[in-house]
Design a protein around this motif. Structure first.
Motif, PDB file in Angstrom:
ATOM      1  N   THR A 102      48.618  50.353  23.772  1.00  0.00           N
ATOM      2  CA  THR A 102      48.918  48.978  24.185  1.00  0.00           C
ATOM      3  C   THR A 102      49.656  48.957  25.520  1.00  0.00           C
ATOM      4  O   THR A 102      49.367  48.150  26.400  1.00  0.00           O
ATOM      5  N   ARG A 103      50.604  49.901  25.673  1.00  0.00           N
ATOM      6  CA  ARG A 103      51.377  49.904  26.911  1.00  0.00           C
ATOM      7  C   ARG A 103      50.482  50.223  28.116  1.00  0.00           C
ATOM      8  O   ARG A 103      50.543  49.537  29.138  1.00  0.00           O
ATOM      9  N   LEU A 104      49.626  51.239  27.952  1.00  0.00           N
ATOM     10  CA  LEU A 104      48.749  51.613  29.067  1.00  0.00           C
ATOM     11  C   LEU A 104      47.778  50.468  29.393  1.00  0.00           C
ATOM     12  O   LEU A 104      47.537  50.153  30.566  1.00  0.00           O
ATOM     13  N   HIS A 105      47.254  49.833  28.335  1.00  0.00           N
ATOM     14  CA  HIS A 105      46.372  48.677  28.510  1.00  0.00           C
ATOM     15  C   HIS A 105      47.068  47.587  29.334  1.00  0.00           C
ATOM     16  O   HIS A 105      46.522  47.064  30.309  1.00  0.00           O
ATOM     17  N   ASP A 106      48.319  47.282  28.950  1.00  0.00           N
ATOM     18  CA  ASP A 106      49.046  46.219  29.647  1.00  0.00           C
ATOM     19  C   ASP A 106      49.391  46.617  31.079  1.00  0.00           C
ATOM     20  O   ASP A 106      49.346  45.792  31.987  1.00  0.00           O
ATOM     21  N   GLU A 107      49.736  47.900  31.259  1.00  0.00           N
ATOM     22  CA  GLU A 107      50.079  48.366  32.614  1.00  0.00           C
ATOM     23  C   GLU A 107      48.857  48.263  33.539  1.00  0.00           C
ATOM     24  O   GLU A 107      48.976  47.836  34.684  1.00  0.00           O
ATOM     25  N   ILE A 108      47.694  48.649  33.018  1.00  0.00           N
ATOM     26  CA  ILE A 108      46.476  48.569  33.843  1.00  0.00           C
ATOM     27  C   ILE A 108      46.141  47.103  34.119  1.00  0.00           C
ATOM     28  O   ILE A 108      45.732  46.740  35.223  1.00  0.00           O
ATOM     29  N   GLY A 109      46.356  46.258  33.124  1.00  0.00           N
ATOM     30  CA  GLY A 109      46.174  44.814  33.322  1.00  0.00           C
ATOM     31  C   GLY A 109      47.047  44.300  34.461  1.00  0.00           C
ATOM     32  O   GLY A 109      46.603  43.510  35.289  1.00  0.00           O
ATOM     33  N   LYS A 110      48.299  44.799  34.499  1.00  0.00           N
ATOM     34  CA  LYS A 110      49.224  44.391  35.572  1.00  0.00           C
ATOM     35  C   LYS A 110      48.745  44.892  36.921  1.00  0.00           C
ATOM     36  O   LYS A 110      48.779  44.168  37.920  1.00  0.00           O
ATOM     37  N   ILE A 111      48.284  46.157  36.962  1.00  0.00           N
ATOM     38  CA  ILE A 111      47.793  46.723  38.228  1.00  0.00           C
ATOM     39  C   ILE A 111      46.604  45.904  38.736  1.00  0.00           C
ATOM     40  O   ILE A 111      46.473  45.617  39.919  1.00  0.00           O
ATOM     41  N   LEU A 112      45.732  45.494  37.806  1.00  0.00           N
ATOM     42  CA  LEU A 112      44.545  44.719  38.178  1.00  0.00           C
ATOM     43  C   LEU A 112      44.874  43.236  38.426  1.00  0.00           C
ATOM     44  O   LEU A 112      43.997  42.466  38.810  1.00  0.00           O
ATOM     45  N   ASN A 113      46.137  42.872  38.153  1.00  0.00           N
ATOM     46  CA  ASN A 113      46.558  41.466  38.297  1.00  0.00           C
ATOM     47  C   ASN A 113      45.795  40.520  37.367  1.00  0.00           C
ATOM     48  O   ASN A 113      45.550  39.355  37.701  1.00  0.00           O
ATOM     49  N   ILE A 114      45.394  41.045  36.189  1.00  0.00           N
ATOM     50  CA  ILE A 114      44.705  40.150  35.243  1.00  0.00           C
ATOM     51  C   ILE A 114      45.636  39.806  34.078  1.00  0.00           C
ATOM     52  O   ILE A 114      45.210  39.305  33.051  1.00  0.00           O
ATOM     53  N   ASN A 115      46.939  40.068  34.282  1.00  0.00           N
ATOM     54  CA  ASN A 115      47.957  39.712  33.280  1.00  0.00           C
ATOM     55  C   ASN A 115      48.474  38.286  33.516  1.00  0.00           C
ATOM     56  O   ASN A 115      49.628  37.991  33.277  1.00  0.00           O
ATOM     57  N   ARG A 116      47.615  37.463  34.044  1.00  0.00           N
ATOM     58  CA  ARG A 116      47.975  36.084  34.400  1.00  0.00           C
ATOM     59  C   ARG A 116      46.675  35.293  34.460  1.00  0.00           C
ATOM     60  O   ARG A 116      45.586  35.866  34.395  1.00  0.00           O
ATOM     61  N   VAL A 117      46.784  33.971  34.590  1.00  0.00           N
ATOM     62  CA  VAL A 117      45.571  33.177  34.791  1.00  0.00           C
ATOM     63  C   VAL A 117      45.185  33.268  36.268  1.00  0.00           C
ATOM     64  O   VAL A 117      46.032  33.100  37.146  1.00  0.00           O
ATOM     65  N   ASN A 118      43.945  33.604  36.551  1.00  0.00           N
ATOM     66  CA  ASN A 118      43.428  33.614  37.917  1.00  0.00           C
ATOM     67  C   ASN A 118      42.395  32.500  38.054  1.00  0.00           C
ATOM     68  O   ASN A 118      41.343  32.546  37.426  1.00  0.00           O
ATOM     69  N   ASN A 119      42.743  31.516  38.851  1.00  0.00           N
ATOM     70  CA  ASN A 119      41.810  30.405  39.091  1.00  0.00           C
ATOM     71  C   ASN A 119      40.806  30.801  40.153  1.00  0.00           C
ATOM     72  O   ASN A 119      41.166  31.446  41.138  1.00  0.00           O
ATOM     73  N   LEU A 120      39.552  30.430  39.936  1.00  0.00           N
ATOM     74  CA  LEU A 120      38.571  30.685  40.984  1.00  0.00           C
ATOM     75  C   LEU A 120      37.644  29.492  41.147  1.00  0.00           C
ATOM     76  O   LEU A 120      37.547  28.646  40.254  1.00  0.00           O
ATOM     77  N   ILE A 121      36.985  29.435  42.285  1.00  0.00           N
ATOM     78  CA  ILE A 121      36.003  28.384  42.519  1.00  0.00           C
ATOM     79  C   ILE A 121      34.648  29.025  42.790  1.00  0.00           C
ATOM     80  O   ILE A 121      34.573  30.192  43.183  1.00  0.00           O
ATOM     81  N   ILE A 122      33.608  28.253  42.548  1.00  0.00           N
ATOM     82  CA  ILE A 122      32.247  28.716  42.809  1.00  0.00           C
ATOM     83  C   ILE A 122      31.665  27.850  43.920  1.00  0.00           C
ATOM     84  O   ILE A 122      31.761  26.622  43.866  1.00  0.00           O
ATOM     85  N   ILE A 123      31.110  28.500  44.924  1.00  0.00           N
ATOM     86  CA  ILE A 123      30.456  27.750  46.000  1.00  0.00           C
ATOM     87  C   ILE A 123      28.954  27.915  45.821  1.00  0.00           C
ATOM     88  O   ILE A 123      28.444  29.032  45.886  1.00  0.00           O
ATOM     89  N   GLY A 124      28.280  26.806  45.600  1.00  0.00           N
ATOM     90  CA  GLY A 124      26.826  26.829  45.377  1.00  0.00           C
ATOM     91  C   GLY A 124      26.499  26.584  43.919  1.00  0.00           C
ATOM     92  O   GLY A 124      26.805  27.413  43.069  1.00  0.00           O
ATOM     93  N   ALA A 125      25.891  25.421  43.640  1.00  0.00           N
ATOM     94  CA  ALA A 125      25.561  25.074  42.257  1.00  0.00           C
ATOM     95  C   ALA A 125      24.071  25.245  42.010  1.00  0.00           C
ATOM     96  O   ALA A 125      23.453  24.498  41.255  1.00  0.00           O
TER      97      ALA A 125
END
Lengths: 225, 225
Positions: A82-105
């Motif tokens: 669990t710790r390694l999983h969370d640490e890698i999540g932090k390194i990847l910056n996916i331990n938070r909500v990342n908002n994104l937009i899509i250009i082109g529908a």
């Protein structure tokens, strides 16, 4: 006292972001995925031999990868899953909500907008844009397609750092320039064009036709390997 | 006589497929794309300095890449654009029609089936399959979704070597095993699972969530690089 020194050394070992090779970065989501599987199975602890065995890389390669970010294992104990999983999540910056937009529908933009797999990793699609007045105002998976003129407002309001570019080749550099100007730092580019961007902007290219060409190379001249 | 020896040496220099590194293979579609652009602009001849300059790699890297397939340039002349383009097309095996099938008529499978970009490179989608009886029989871009039981017949009849796997993680290894059994040699895998396949089968993984994670790593902790 020994522990303090060790922690200090670990910090020192940590590499600067720009020195980590793309190959190592590409392996991080894979570590994350395998650790997630182990967590689902209820495994609490894993040795580098076990984890690297599942991932089909050498234990030494794995230790070398993780040491670039400061280690995380303990001699004789291995890794706390669990710790390694969370640490890698932090390194990847996916331990938070990342908002994104899509250009082109268009076809592909719609496909991304309706893809549910991103949500598991905290990715949230905030808006989708198109330049075609006939498409603007239509609904895709609960999102109303917005005109390009709204891009700046949405980026600033929703603190957007990532934009997926699902637009034709001919438009992509111009739209990328505009996005960079209004503060977007990461471009996920699906148009098979290499973008010119400043050093502080990251581009991830996903070129479907090129993946298919590599596969075609692999199957050989007669469709045989 | 000198020419004969030179040709012989070139052949000898050509590397066996399995010795070419994945990084070089991944660059081949890029060379192809840039040469295509040059052809469209009417450029007939290009030096390694010019071509590598556009591609933002070193001229020496480029020569080294192309030498792995036997060269193609002439000292002092450079490369004939059309010839190099066609040679790379042959190496990539896209100098022919490549039939492929799509497994899974969900969101992503549909998206691939309606993507027109493949046709420019001779890729032809022969059929699309789904296990859901409610989806079988529906029409996607002129293709009727077929039941999984029809897979073997279609693969044999249409001489299919490539299958795109647009199905859930839980099903993907089983379906891959079946496809390999009936003769498919190349798997384009969109389910984020590493497949176990025999040595003579090639897998190209396109994991969208993992690309997004790498991008997220790049933009940094505060969405800044």
């Amino acid at each position: 006292m020994r522990i303090v020194i060790q922690l200090f050394n670990r910090r020192e070992m940590k590499m600067r972001k720009q020195d980590v090779s793309p190959a190592v970065i590409k392996r991080l989501p894979r570590y994350y995925r395998y650790l997630e599987n182990l967590m689902e199975e209820g495994t609490e602890r894993v040795s580098s031999e076990q984890l690297s065995g599942i991932m089909k890389i050498t234990a030494s390669q794995m230790r070398q990868d993780l040491n670039q970010f400061g280690g995380f294992g303990h001699q004789g104990y291995g890794y706390n899953v669990t710790r390694l999983h969370d640490e890698i999540g932090k390194i990847l910056n996916i331990n938070r909500v990342n908002n994104l937009i899509i250009i082109g529908a268009g076809n592909f933009g719609k496909c991304l907008a309706t893809y549910s797999g991103f949500q598991n990793y905290g990715f949230h699609i905030s808006a989708i844009f198109d330049k075609d007045p006939d498409v603007v105002g239509t609904d895709i998976n609960g999102l109303t397609v917005l005109p390009m003129e709204k891009m700046e407002e949405v980026v600033r309001e929703h603190n957007i750092h990532i934009a997926a570019l699902c637009i034709p080749k001919s438009d992509v550099q111009e739209v990328a320039d505009k996005l960079i100007e209004i503060g977007v730092k990461g471009l996920w580019n699906f148009a098979a064009v290499d973008l010119n961007v400043p050093d502080d902007v990251v581009v991830e290219n996903t070129f479907l036709s090129e993946s298919l060409m590599c596969l075609c190379y692999g199957i050989g001249e007669n469709g045989e390997h």
